[in-house]
Write an enzyme that holds these catalytic residues in place. Sequence first.
Site, PDB file in Angstrom:
ATOM      1  N   THR A 141      45.799  36.628  30.231  1.00  0.00           N
ATOM      2  CA  THR A 141      47.237  36.857  30.476  1.00  0.00           C
ATOM      3  C   THR A 141      47.522  36.416  31.911  1.00  0.00           C
ATOM      4  O   THR A 141      47.688  35.236  32.150  1.00  0.00           O
ATOM      5  CB  THR A 141      47.623  38.338  30.240  1.00  0.00           C
ATOM      6  OG1 THR A 141      46.751  39.183  30.985  1.00  0.00           O
ATOM      7  CG2 THR A 141      47.546  38.682  28.782  1.00  0.00           C
ATOM      8  N   LYS A 167      38.994  39.742  29.129  1.00  0.00           N
ATOM      9  CA  LYS A 167      40.158  39.480  29.974  1.00  0.00           C
ATOM     10  C   LYS A 167      40.499  40.780  30.717  1.00  0.00           C
ATOM     11  O   LYS A 167      40.190  41.870  30.241  1.00  0.00           O
ATOM     12  CB  LYS A 167      41.364  38.975  29.175  1.00  0.00           C
ATOM     13  CG  LYS A 167      41.929  39.871  28.122  1.00  0.00           C
ATOM     14  CD  LYS A 167      42.956  40.894  28.562  1.00  0.00           C
ATOM     15  CE  LYS A 167      43.956  40.359  29.546  1.00  0.00           C
ATOM     16  NZ  LYS A 167      44.895  41.464  29.944  1.00  0.00           N
ATOM     17  N   THR A 178      38.728  49.351  29.563  1.00  0.00           N
ATOM     18  CA  THR A 178      39.860  49.055  30.436  1.00  0.00           C
ATOM     19  C   THR A 178      40.303  47.607  30.353  1.00  0.00           C
ATOM     20  O   THR A 178      41.036  47.139  31.190  1.00  0.00           O
ATOM     21  CB  THR A 178      39.491  49.348  31.888  1.00  0.00           C
ATOM     22  OG1 THR A 178      38.345  48.582  32.211  1.00  0.00           O
ATOM     23  CG2 THR A 178      39.198  50.797  32.094  1.00  0.00           C
ATOM     24  N   GLU A 264      45.093  41.332  39.413  1.00  0.00           N
ATOM     25  CA  GLU A 264      46.383  40.683  39.653  1.00  0.00           C
ATOM     26  C   GLU A 264      46.680  40.548  41.133  1.00  0.00           C
ATOM     27  O   GLU A 264      46.679  41.522  41.873  1.00  0.00           O
ATOM     28  CB  GLU A 264      47.501  41.485  38.990  1.00  0.00           C
ATOM     29  CG  GLU A 264      47.895  40.850  37.692  1.00  0.00           C
ATOM     30  CD  GLU A 264      48.878  41.687  36.900  1.00  0.00           C
ATOM     31  OE1 GLU A 264      49.410  42.673  37.415  1.00  0.00           O
ATOM     32  OE2 GLU A 264      49.083  41.331  35.734  1.00  0.00           O
ATOM     33  N   ASN A 390      54.279  41.910  39.536  1.00  0.00           N
ATOM     34  CA  ASN A 390      54.718  43.034  38.734  1.00  0.00           C
ATOM     35  C   ASN A 390      56.170  43.427  38.963  1.00  0.00           C
ATOM     36  O   ASN A 390      56.776  44.076  38.125  1.00  0.00           O
ATOM     37  CB  ASN A 390      53.772  44.216  38.939  1.00  0.00           C
ATOM     38  CG  ASN A 390      52.452  43.937  38.252  1.00  0.00           C
ATOM     39  OD1 ASN A 390      52.404  43.886  37.034  1.00  0.00           O
ATOM     40  ND2 ASN A 390      51.419  43.675  39.024  1.00  0.00           N
TER      41      ASN A 390
END
Length: 697
Positions: A141, A167, A178, A264, A390
């Site tokens: 993603t 991933k 997780t 991220e 985000n």
Amino acid sequence: MRTPRGFSYAGIHCGIKAARKDLALVFSDVPCTAAGFFTVNASRAAPVRDAEARLPATSVRAIVANSGNANALVGPDGDRDVRAVCEAVAGALHVEAESVLAASTGLIGVRLPVQKLVAAAPLLAAALGPGIGLAAEAVMTTDTRPKLASRTITVGGVEGTIAAFAKGSGMTAPELATVLAFLTTDLAITPRALQRAVAHSIRASFNMVNVDNDMSTNDSVFALANGLAGNAPVDEHTSEYAVVAEAIEGICAELARQIAEDGEGATKLVVVRVAGAPDVDIARELARAVAGSSLVKAAMFGADPNWARVLSVVGGRAGSRKWPIDPTRATVLLQGTCVFADERPTGTDANALRAKMRAPQISIDVQLAEGDADAMAWGCDLSYDYVKINADYTSLTQASADGTVSRDDRLTNYSPGFKRALLVEALSYISRFTNTRAVVKYGGAAMVKDSLKTSFANDINLLRSAGLLPVVVHGGGPEITHTMEMLGHGKSEFVDGVRVTGRDDLKVVEMVLTGKINTELVSLLNQSSAHAVGVSGKDAGLLRARRLVGEGGRDLGMVGEVTHVNHELLEVLLDKKYVPVVSPVGLGEDGEGYNINADAAAAEIAIALRAEKLIYLTDVPGILDNGELVSEISAAELTGKIADGTIRGGMVAKSKSILRAIEGGVASVHIIDGRTPHSVIAELFTDRGVGTLVRRD
Ligand code: ADP
Ligand code: MG
């Protein structure tokens, strides 16, 4: 990478994402022993609930996994979609639907475009091969790279391979599995032994990854063992169990580390070790807490050797859990340098340490004095980009009517790195804009909200100081409607965005447009620089008008169409670098005043001034077709969209004005979203526009 016998993999693009791979498949030639571990999130996704109920099992043949859409929080449709996908894939593989499991990751709260997955099933099956990397790519993603690991071990005299992909990225925090992880092996293992070995490995690996303290709705770890290596099945009591368990643990730890490293927005991997704890659960919780602390993570991003934050987290957790731990007796090391010992700071050279902390991996070691249990957690730093990714996630990730998700980076918030890039881009544009005439129609939500009004005023002043020559034409919008109602004129009727205006209504229109909106806007613009000049269309006969007759001879009252623009008044103002702010009322040859739709007034003024740009600020992202933004459209296509009813209401007046402007020689016309602060600047000063650009052809 070596893969186990009898397994094949696929990764293809089925159209959930706009361009990248989004559908993966793992397939075994023979039935597998299968184990699964899932998030405990009470909002867990449909495929998670489905797989959880079906595992452990002994007859699994395939797992289909998609990215781009998590199939979470969409109600009973989600469960039906899981069944449909499993059945379609089973059909394509010629196996029982019961032997196929599903997993999903991506946007939550949006229904899966199930028909795309179903349609792609034969293609997916046909794509099967040894390329495990393609499957790893298809489950990504916001991951920036695929995550893979493998081990080959000897068990009972035969060689067996374990290969896995995963991933991770965001919404990754400990609590069972997780991430999405898929372990495949050709070793023969009993269901109980497989379950136990993977469960044990997860506790020390995936459960010790903390990217952002947010538990996912979709995390699943799957393990498939098909036995084709030919070893005697490994049971928990056989001597081989430890060998297999160790290999699985090694693979899980390697994947966990890759996940943290690629968190991220992460720029650094942070490895936290806690030792000397009273028991292993305490050691694990402390290590995860340090790895997950926003303050510690932000310090790591800045290469700031702020060890006190580490001890503060340890003390905070110990205090709230009433654990018998005294942080003052701890020893703390950053990058191997001792920063706290013997109950006090060591006074190490902070600059030297700071230099060491610029490394891509940072170690934090906390040695407690309360026992001998230890644990290791993996985390990452907290960068500007984490917030960027985000903050914009759902607004940038747009699901279209057919379920395709794509990113629209044009509305992104910019981190300092991006800002630099943007400035470089903007500065190279600015010189081109000297003496460019741009007419801006100010309307929609930008006229109502205070913060937007201020940002609009700032933008106009900024454009002027960058050498551009803006002319503002404003509408009246909600203000006129509101005043009409207050004064007992009743509700206005609109025909294709044009307000039907009775003779009495005209007084109110003029009072509000020229008397109120215009003066307020001029005051706002002149707060920081005194260059705005309010002009009514009646001033110096700027807008000459005659009565406009609606379609089919319809009487619109005192609504006018522009017959002539006395642009000399504007020329004089522009020559002296003033910013004209025009109230769209016109003067008739008959001496009457006319209400002129601001969209039309802006177009006529742009034509008369031979303006290079005409920009409409409104309360939608641009022209929408089926809910999707049309970023570019030709005049002919626009005409078609008015005719076929795609364009309605206020957008009709705008579109007709745009067509008129293009016909009159205005080179580029844009419709942009006035609800986005600084959209005018973004439109003019960046490479790609933010709304709809209407082309001549
Ligand atoms: P403004 O104050 O900017 O003139 P209007 O309400 O007059 O605003 O015109 C914009 C409106 O046009 C939008 O809010 C939207 O409701 C409507 N509209 C109708 N069809 C479309 C379309 N295809 N694309 C975008 N907006 C449309
Ligand atoms: Mg309008």
